[in-house]
Enzyme design. Structure first.
Site, PDB file in Angstrom:
ATOM      1  N   HIS A   1       1.465   4.597  -2.751  1.00  0.00           N
ATOM      2  CA  HIS A   1       1.653   6.040  -2.584  1.00  0.00           C
ATOM      3  C   HIS A   1       2.906   6.522  -3.325  1.00  0.00           C
ATOM      4  CE1 HIS A   1      -1.659   6.664   0.057  1.00  0.00           C
ATOM      5  NE2 HIS A   1      -1.176   5.921   1.034  1.00  0.00           N
TER       6      HIS A   1
ATOM      7  N   HIS B   1       0.833  -1.204   0.000  1.00  0.00           N
ATOM      8  CA  HIS B   1       0.000   0.000   0.000  1.00  0.00           C
ATOM      9  C   HIS B   1       0.868   1.254   0.000  1.00  0.00           C
ATOM     10  CE1 HIS B   1      -3.450   2.578   1.087  1.00  0.00           C
ATOM     11  NE2 HIS B   1      -2.577   3.196   1.863  1.00  0.00           N
ATOM     12  N   GLU B   2       1.960   1.230   0.762  1.00  0.00           N
ATOM     13  CA  GLU B   2       2.851   2.385   0.803  1.00  0.00           C
ATOM     14  C   GLU B   2       3.552   2.593  -0.542  1.00  0.00           C
ATOM     15  OE1 GLU B   2       2.584   4.423   3.209  1.00  0.00           O
ATOM     16  OE2 GLU B   2       1.250   3.001   4.233  1.00  0.00           O
TER      17      GLU B   2
END
Length: 245
Positions: free
Chosen positions: A105, A101-102
């Site tokens: 980003h 998920h990071e």
């Protein structure tokens, strides 16, 4: 503001607190559930981050480890992805999903994803607005009470500037939700494309990431309630003063 004006606020905040508690519990229960399931690739959160960045041509971002559970975050200005202790050396499906998920980003930043850029631009506005909102509302009320400005709405306008500044927090929360959902969607696609998770493991990763999205929805609702509180407060107070003139 009189007591009756607080009734709606107290009731709304209680609902927000209940929903926030539910969202937080859902995140931790989902993570705990799939933190017990080892991913078939055997990769840890750090391994997943390293592979995904390499696969996407990202070579200027470092990987760090920070204390706590689910404290993972990407710091674009420092060019670092910080994984929590619960994720960094963990080879569970939950840990790999959170780590990916990071990287979602990271790719938003690399690709110039518009909502992500907007959220980043709003950070200083939110920081300033959260500090100045209430002081400006109070200054506006004081001007209206003690300064004789014939037919002037100066105090009201100053107070409304405070309300608008606080509205930046609401806008930030609204923009954050699609940013987080997009990062989770990117994470699932990358995990599958790079063979870090199999088709059978993706639903578990989706459950963990979807649970996290509930916390951002709770943030939106809480910000909305506080914004409406400021707005109603200003409109009510100035309305009462105008009626007494």
């Amino acid at each position: 503001m009189y007591w009756q004006d607080y009734i709606w606020f107290i009731f709304a905040m209680l609902l927000c607190m209940v929903f926030s508690a539910f969202a937080s519990a859902r995140v931790h229960s989902s993570f705990a559930k799939y933190n017990k399931v080892r991913c078939r690739s055997g990769l840890t959160g750090r391994d997943a981050v390293t592979r995904l960045m390499r696969a996407n041509g990202v070579n200027d971002i470092s990987v760090g480890c920070v204390n706590g559970e689910l404290t993972d975050h990407y710091h674009p200005s420092k060019k670092i992805v910080n994984l929590s202790e619960s994720t960094y050396n963990n080879d569970s499906v939950a840990a790999v999903a959170v780590a990916a998920h990071e990287i979602g980003h990271v790719m938003q930043n690399q690709n110039g994803y518009l909502p992500y850029r907007l959220r980043t631009a709003l950070v200083p506005v939110v920081n300033i607005g959260s500090r100045l909102a209430m002081p400006l509302v109070l200054v506006g009320l004081l001007i209206d009470m003690f300064v004789n400005l014939s037919n002037s709405e100066t105090g009201f306008y100053i107070a409304m500037i405070g309300v608008i500044l606080y509205g930046g927090s609401l806008l930030f929360a609204l923009v954050t939700l699609p940013v987080e959902l997009n990062a989770s969607n990117r994470a699932r696609k990358m995990l599958l494309a790079e063979g870090i998770l199999t088709e059978a493991e993706i639903p578990a990763a989706k459950e963990v990431l979807s649970a996290a999205a509930l916390t951002y929805l709770a943030s939106i609702l809480t910000s909305l309630v506080y914004f409406l509180r400021f707005l109603v407060y200003v409109l009510t107070m100035f309305g009462r003063r105008n009626n007494r003139r």
